[in-house]
Scaffold this motif. Sequence first.
Motif, PDB file in Angstrom:
ATOM      1  N   GLN A  36       0.984  -1.062   0.038  1.00  0.00           N
ATOM      2  CA  GLN A  36       0.060   0.046  -0.059  1.00  0.00           C
ATOM      3  C   GLN A  36       0.967   1.289   0.067  1.00  0.00           C
ATOM      4  OE1 GLN A  36      -3.592  -0.025   2.371  1.00  0.00           O
ATOM      5  NE2 GLN A  36      -3.193   1.939   3.245  1.00  0.00           N
ATOM      6  N   PHE A  37       0.701   2.248  -1.063  1.00  0.00           N
ATOM      7  CA  PHE A  37       1.566   3.259  -1.045  1.00  0.00           C
ATOM      8  C   PHE A  37       0.842   4.638  -1.356  1.00  0.00           C
ATOM      9  CE2 PHE A  37       2.595  -0.225  -3.946  1.00  0.00           C
ATOM     10  CZ  PHE A  37       3.746  -0.593  -3.271  1.00  0.00           C
ATOM     11  N   THR A  38       1.164   5.497  -0.431  1.00  0.00           N
ATOM     12  CA  THR A  38       0.720   6.890  -0.356  1.00  0.00           C
ATOM     13  C   THR A  38       1.410   7.634  -1.425  1.00  0.00           C
ATOM     14  OG1 THR A  38       0.288   6.903   2.044  1.00  0.00           O
ATOM     15  CG2 THR A  38       0.569   9.130   1.016  1.00  0.00           C
ATOM     16  N   VAL A  39       0.814   8.055  -2.296  1.00  0.00           N
ATOM     17  CA  VAL A  39       1.236   8.771  -3.502  1.00  0.00           C
ATOM     18  C   VAL A  39       0.799  10.411  -3.396  1.00  0.00           C
ATOM     19  CG1 VAL A  39       1.202   6.843  -5.003  1.00  0.00           C
ATOM     20  CG2 VAL A  39      -0.792   8.168  -4.988  1.00  0.00           C
ATOM     21  N   PRO A  40       1.499  11.350  -4.334  1.00  0.00           N
ATOM     22  CA  PRO A  40       1.271  12.690  -4.329  1.00  0.00           C
ATOM     23  C   PRO A  40      -0.115  13.048  -4.284  1.00  0.00           C
ATOM     24  CG  PRO A  40       3.101  11.960  -5.771  1.00  0.00           C
ATOM     25  CD  PRO A  40       2.590  10.737  -5.343  1.00  0.00           C
ATOM     26  N   SER A  41      -0.953  12.436  -5.197  1.00  0.00           N
ATOM     27  CA  SER A  41      -2.320  12.920  -5.241  1.00  0.00           C
ATOM     28  C   SER A  41      -3.154  11.555  -5.773  1.00  0.00           C
ATOM     29  CB  SER A  41      -2.562  14.037  -6.084  1.00  0.00           C
ATOM     30  OG  SER A  41      -2.124  13.917  -7.362  1.00  0.00           O
ATOM     31  N   PRO A  42      -4.566  11.614  -5.735  1.00  0.00           N
ATOM     32  CA  PRO A  42      -5.215  10.439  -6.168  1.00  0.00           C
ATOM     33  C   PRO A  42      -4.616  10.098  -7.895  1.00  0.00           C
ATOM     34  CG  PRO A  42      -6.586  11.832  -5.345  1.00  0.00           C
ATOM     35  CD  PRO A  42      -5.498  12.679  -5.244  1.00  0.00           C
ATOM     36  N   ALA A  43      -4.547   8.758  -8.272  1.00  0.00           N
ATOM     37  CA  ALA A  43      -3.867   8.652  -9.442  1.00  0.00           C
ATOM     38  C   ALA A  43      -4.748   7.755 -10.504  1.00  0.00           C
ATOM     39  CB  ALA A  43      -2.789   7.639  -9.188  1.00  0.00           C
ATOM     40  N   ARG A  94      -2.458  13.864 -11.706  1.00  0.00           N
ATOM     41  CA  ARG A  94      -2.727  15.196 -12.396  1.00  0.00           C
ATOM     42  C   ARG A  94      -3.048  16.400 -11.285  1.00  0.00           C
ATOM     43  NH1 ARG A  94      -5.688  17.783 -16.852  1.00  0.00           N
ATOM     44  NH2 ARG A  94      -6.744  19.418 -15.813  1.00  0.00           N
ATOM     45  N   ASP A  95      -3.434  16.280 -10.412  1.00  0.00           N
ATOM     46  CA  ASP A  95      -3.335  17.468  -9.356  1.00  0.00           C
ATOM     47  C   ASP A  95      -1.984  17.740  -8.724  1.00  0.00           C
ATOM     48  OD1 ASP A  95      -6.150  17.382  -9.772  1.00  0.00           O
ATOM     49  OD2 ASP A  95      -6.499  16.538  -7.980  1.00  0.00           O
ATOM     50  N   ALA A  96      -0.952  16.805  -8.623  1.00  0.00           N
ATOM     51  CA  ALA A  96       0.363  16.973  -7.990  1.00  0.00           C
ATOM     52  C   ALA A  96       1.361  17.399  -9.155  1.00  0.00           C
ATOM     53  CB  ALA A  96       0.647  15.765  -7.043  1.00  0.00           C
ATOM     54  N   GLY A  97       0.980  17.196 -10.285  1.00  0.00           N
ATOM     55  CA  GLY A  97       1.883  17.255 -11.537  1.00  0.00           C
ATOM     56  C   GLY A  97       2.952  16.417 -11.451  1.00  0.00           C
ATOM     57  N   ALA A  98       2.719  15.235 -11.156  1.00  0.00           N
ATOM     58  CA  ALA A  98       3.732  14.278 -11.060  1.00  0.00           C
ATOM     59  C   ALA A  98       3.327  12.665 -11.513  1.00  0.00           C
ATOM     60  CB  ALA A  98       3.950  13.824  -9.577  1.00  0.00           C
ATOM     61  N   VAL A  99       4.302  11.821 -12.151  1.00  0.00           N
ATOM     62  CA  VAL A  99       4.038  10.545 -12.176  1.00  0.00           C
ATOM     63  C   VAL A  99       4.622   9.502 -11.504  1.00  0.00           C
ATOM     64  CG1 VAL A  99       3.327  11.233 -14.683  1.00  0.00           C
ATOM     65  CG2 VAL A  99       5.672  10.457 -14.164  1.00  0.00           C
ATOM     66  N   SER A 100       4.164   8.429 -11.282  1.00  0.00           N
ATOM     67  CA  SER A 100       5.017   7.305 -10.405  1.00  0.00           C
ATOM     68  C   SER A 100       5.070   5.949 -11.321  1.00  0.00           C
ATOM     69  CB  SER A 100       4.401   6.860  -9.118  1.00  0.00           C
ATOM     70  OG  SER A 100       4.416   8.324  -8.229  1.00  0.00           O
ATOM     71  N   PHE A 101       6.112   5.533 -11.280  1.00  0.00           N
ATOM     72  CA  PHE A 101       6.519   4.095 -11.900  1.00  0.00           C
ATOM     73  C   PHE A 101       6.400   2.930 -10.742  1.00  0.00           C
ATOM     74  CE2 PHE A 101       8.092   7.025 -14.877  1.00  0.00           C
ATOM     75  CZ  PHE A 101       7.864   6.393 -16.207  1.00  0.00           C
ATOM     76  N   LEU A 102       5.383   2.335 -10.755  1.00  0.00           N
ATOM     77  CA  LEU A 102       5.224   1.315  -9.965  1.00  0.00           C
ATOM     78  C   LEU A 102       5.731  -0.071 -10.343  1.00  0.00           C
ATOM     79  CD1 LEU A 102       1.588   1.910  -8.865  1.00  0.00           C
ATOM     80  CD2 LEU A 102       3.442   3.011  -8.046  1.00  0.00           C
ATOM     81  N   PHE A 103       6.842  -0.759  -9.441  1.00  0.00           N
ATOM     82  CA  PHE A 103       7.053  -2.134  -9.730  1.00  0.00           C
ATOM     83  C   PHE A 103       6.242  -3.081  -9.076  1.00  0.00           C
ATOM     84  CE2 PHE A 103      10.122  -5.546  -8.592  1.00  0.00           C
ATOM     85  CZ  PHE A 103      10.263  -6.058 -10.076  1.00  0.00           C
ATOM     86  N   GLY A 104       5.738  -4.044  -9.865  1.00  0.00           N
ATOM     87  CA  GLY A 104       4.794  -4.961  -9.292  1.00  0.00           C
ATOM     88  C   GLY A 104       5.361  -6.174  -8.493  1.00  0.00           C
ATOM     89  N   GLY A 105       6.800  -6.230  -8.554  1.00  0.00           N
ATOM     90  CA  GLY A 105       7.393  -7.503  -7.907  1.00  0.00           C
ATOM     91  C   GLY A 105       7.672  -8.720  -8.518  1.00  0.00           C
ATOM     92  N   PHE A 106       7.345  -8.735  -9.861  1.00  0.00           N
ATOM     93  CA  PHE A 106       7.814  -9.743 -10.617  1.00  0.00           C
ATOM     94  C   PHE A 106       9.241  -9.617 -11.343  1.00  0.00           C
ATOM     95  CE2 PHE A 106       3.085 -10.249 -11.191  1.00  0.00           C
ATOM     96  CZ  PHE A 106       3.073 -11.426 -10.542  1.00  0.00           C
TER      97      PHE A 106
END
Length: 382
Positions: free
Chosen positions: A54-61, A77-89
């Motif tokens: 479970q991850f807290t991120v800059p704004s709803p994604a 969008r609201d935070a002007g950011a993107v995140s790359f999530l690694f799924g663990g595989f």
Amino acid sequence: MLRSVVLFGALVLGLVLAHGRGEEGEGFFRRLAVADGKEAVVRVLDEEGKLLGQFTVPSPARLYPLSGGQYVLAVHRDAGAVSFLFGGFRLEDHGDHQDVKEENPYVAATLRTGPKPTHIFAHGETLAVFHDGDGTVVLFDLRRLGLDFTPRLVATGGADHGAVALLGGALLVGGLERGRAEVYTPAGARVLTLPQACPRLHGEAVLGEVAAFGCADGVLLVQRQGRGFVGRKVPNPAGSPEGARVSTLTAHPRAGVFVGNFGQALAFLEPRESRLEVLPLPARPLRFAFDPEGEALYVLTADGHLHKVDPRARRVVGSLEVMAAPDAAPGLALGHGVAYVADPSRGEVVRVDLEAWRVTARLKVGGAPLYLALFEVVGTKH
């Protein structure tokens, strides 16, 4: 100048060990990313709904799967950011096969790329993200995921609600307000503004050597010709219902057809055709996507039903009630033989077996799960 901040690990909360499926043998391995519609939280679940991270991120994604199945893009969008999530595989190449090593999922990188990142397009080796706030596009090399998340920046001339596509080594950019499509080099030089008007341009897809953009009055097709590009407009059918238009598009190379929404219907367009073929539906389409094989199109409609559509015959071949009529457009994620549908009003994700054509589970997620994306890889587990 691009302002980016990479945050490693600091956003990760409450990780638990990923146990996965536990059996040996080759097959598909899946995990599901779930973004809450109200809170700035993204969860990663296994196929049975067990919380792996479970991850807290800059704004709803909003969530988008990336090629290869190991990463998912989260757009804030609201935070002007993107995140790359690694799924663990983790995949290890063994020549004739790949071994799957299951690890904890995590946020690999978060970058503040620009104001209001919204539409994205991933094709081949490149990911493009358009910023509505200033009209810039950032380009990521998908081959470098896990090693280098540094993007390139392309300026396109000002704020707009933009759509981007990658075609023939070029970047195509269109704007809702501008109502035109433009061609840029990967280095950022504008080389062409297509003469065809595309009022209220919205939605894009690529099929082979042709890109399509939705317009208020039809669909704009863009194709490479020689060393340049040409456009061609396909109008809405005569007598179309008021307000019906294509504003979302998808395509699959094996299906050979563009599919878009069209009021309470779907619109089909093959690249060489000069007219839209319309398939009426029982209710307005909210989400639709091809299965990985491109053999069927799955459509979630406003009455809470999931429909299977034969894209070649242009007909509905199956309908299944998966939820009550939703208030918003819930997420739909498709894998090999399986679909997941978000049900935010019940705090659940519905799992559908596409072969048996039935609901097999209602995963209790909590909160208001809205956007979904699958991590899915094929390999061998020892």
